[in-house]
Design a protein around this motif. Structure first.
Motif, short mmCIF file in Angstrom:
data_model
loop_
_atom_site.label_atom_id
_atom_site.label_comp_id
_atom_site.label_asym_id
_atom_site.label_seq_id
_atom_site.Cartn_x
_atom_site.Cartn_y
_atom_site.Cartn_z
N CYS A 169 8.03 9.78 -0.68
CA CYS A 169 7.05 10.79 -0.23
C CYS A 169 7.00 10.84 1.29
O CYS A 169 6.88 11.91 1.90
N ASP A 170 7.09 9.67 1.91
CA ASP A 170 7.02 9.54 3.37
C ASP A 170 8.18 10.29 4.04
O ASP A 170 7.98 11.07 4.97
N VAL A 171 9.39 10.06 3.55
CA VAL A 171 10.56 10.72 4.15
C VAL A 171 10.49 12.22 3.91
O VAL A 171 10.72 13.02 4.83
N MET A 186 -3.04 4.40 3.38
CA MET A 186 -3.03 3.31 4.36
C MET A 186 -1.62 2.97 4.85
O MET A 186 -1.45 2.06 5.65
N HIS A 187 -0.61 3.69 4.35
CA HIS A 187 0.76 3.23 4.64
C HIS A 187 1.06 3.20 6.14
O HIS A 187 1.81 2.35 6.59
N ASP A 188 0.48 4.13 6.91
CA ASP A 188 0.76 4.16 8.36
C ASP A 188 -0.41 3.65 9.20
O ASP A 188 -0.52 3.99 10.37
N PHE A 189 -1.27 2.85 8.59
CA PHE A 189 -2.44 2.32 9.31
C PHE A 189 -2.01 1.67 10.63
O PHE A 189 -2.68 1.79 11.66
N GLU A 222 6.37 -2.57 3.99
CA GLU A 222 7.73 -2.33 3.44
C GLU A 222 8.13 -0.87 3.27
O GLU A 222 9.23 -0.61 2.79
N HIS A 223 7.28 0.09 3.66
CA HIS A 223 7.64 1.47 3.32
C HIS A 223 8.82 2.00 4.11
O HIS A 223 9.34 3.07 3.79
N HIS A 224 9.28 1.28 5.13
CA HIS A 224 10.51 1.69 5.83
C HIS A 224 11.70 0.80 5.47
O HIS A 224 12.76 0.92 6.08
N ARG A 229 -2.45 14.47 9.36
CA ARG A 229 -2.03 15.36 8.27
C ARG A 229 -0.93 14.71 7.43
O ARG A 229 -0.91 14.84 6.21
N HIS A 230 -0.04 13.99 8.11
CA HIS A 230 1.04 13.31 7.39
C HIS A 230 0.46 12.30 6.39
O HIS A 230 0.88 12.25 5.23
N ILE A 231 -0.52 11.54 6.83
CA ILE A 231 -1.13 10.54 5.95
C ILE A 231 -1.74 11.22 4.72
O ILE A 231 -1.54 10.78 3.58
FE LIG Z 1 4.51 7.68 7.16
#
Ligand SMILES: [Fe+2]
Ligand SMILES: [Fe+2]
Length: 306
Positions: free
Chosen positions: A225-227, A143-146, A198-200, A111-113
């Motif tokens: 968006c992730d945070v 795909m950010h958390d693939f 790099e998203h973190h 759901r987060h993705i």
């Molecule tokens: Fe994430």
């Protein structure tokens, strides 16, 4: 943390069929990554639009209509337009395989993705005029958390505090995502592996895995968006999510500290206001009125047991 030029693999990384593609200790130099791209499985890729895959459109619709996203997606027109752009995103089979895996084994991540993806589309529509460019750039978000596919389930689904060691293993998803997406997408799509990698990271170099300074617009957008989604959503490790105001205050504080892009955060705040003031004209008060949920374990780690 000292800035690291190249990421180093901490645990062996296997592809979805179980073949070893990078070993612990490998240094991800451009030469190494070129070899990963070359041995990847992308040559005969069979692209499919994201909403042609079973259930994804319905799953996205289910949370758009309820709080706390209903203020961001506040009219049928906004929902239709956002879903139209999102529906033009295409992926090769491994991406759908990973989404199916998360849906079955870790619904929080699934759901987060999807939420981060649809929020990224909405936010990017305020920044990018060309629809084709918009679709191309936002396709990085699902795909950010693939790389979480490599994290043991007991860590992803843990309901109590993560230990330092577990937190380090969780953090490895950024490097694993970079390697796996380079392997599956090849050299044609460089932005998705970059976003996974790099998203973190943060603007002031305080993030991970390399401690580099975040400077790419799409990476910064996905990071915000992730945070936001991580704060406002139910998670296995806390009983109550952040309310929108507390989440935005925390994120704005990160922007003020130079960790996140101030203009991306302003854009997020503007979409969370009923009048949708143009983000560049937005004035954000420093006054804090929200309260983080009691007993929140967001970002808290404990020592490993001896
Ligand atoms: Fe994430
Ligand atoms: Fe992540």
């Amino acid at each position: 943390m000292a800035r690291q030029r190249y990421s180093i693999v901490k645990h062996d990384i296997y592809d979805l069929e179980g073949s070893l593609i990078a070993r612990a200790g490998d240094v991800l130099t451009p030469k190494f990554m070129k070899a990963i791209c070359n041995k990847g499985k992308h040559k005969d890729r069979d692209l499919k639009p994201i909403f042609r895959h079973r259930g994804i459109r319905d799953d996205v619709m289910a949370f758009l209509k309820g709080g706390p996203y209903d203020i961001i997606f506040d009219s049928p027109k906004v929902i239709d337009q956002t879903l139209k752009w999102m529906g033009e995103i295409v992926f090769p089979p491994p991406i759908f395989e990973a989404l199916d895996f998360f849906k079955k084994n870790d619904p929080y991540t699934y759901r987060h993705i999807l939420r981060v993806s649809v929020l990224t589309v909405r936010m990017a529509s305020g920044l990018i005029r060309s629809p084709s460019k918009l679709v191309r750039e936002v396709s990085v978000a699902p795909m950010h958390d693939f790389g979480k596919i490599t994290v043991p389930m007991e860590i992803l689904r843990k309901v109590s505090y993560l230990t330092r060691n577990e937190r380090e293993i969780l953090k490895d998803h950024a490097v694993a995502g970079f390697v796996l997406l380079s392997y599956y997408l090849g050299g044609e799509d460089r932005l998705s592996p970059k976003v996974a990698h790099e998203h973190h990271e943060r603007r002031d170099g305080s993030g991970y895995p390399r401690g580099i300074k975040l400077a790419d617009r799409m990476v910064e957008l996905v990071a915000v968006c992730d945070v936001f989604d991580a704060l406002i959503s139910p998670r296995p490790y806390r009983d109550v999510p952040y309310d929108t105001r507390s989440a935005l205050e925390l994120i704005y504080e990160d922007a003020s500290l130079g960790k996140l892009s101030r203009s991306m955060v302003k854009l997020l705040v503007s979409y969370n206001r009923t009048d949708k003031t143009f983000y560049r004209n937005l004035v954000i008060s420093k006054e804090k009125r929200g309260a983080p949920p009691k007993g929140s374990r967001y970002g808290v780690v404990v020592d490993d047991p001896d």
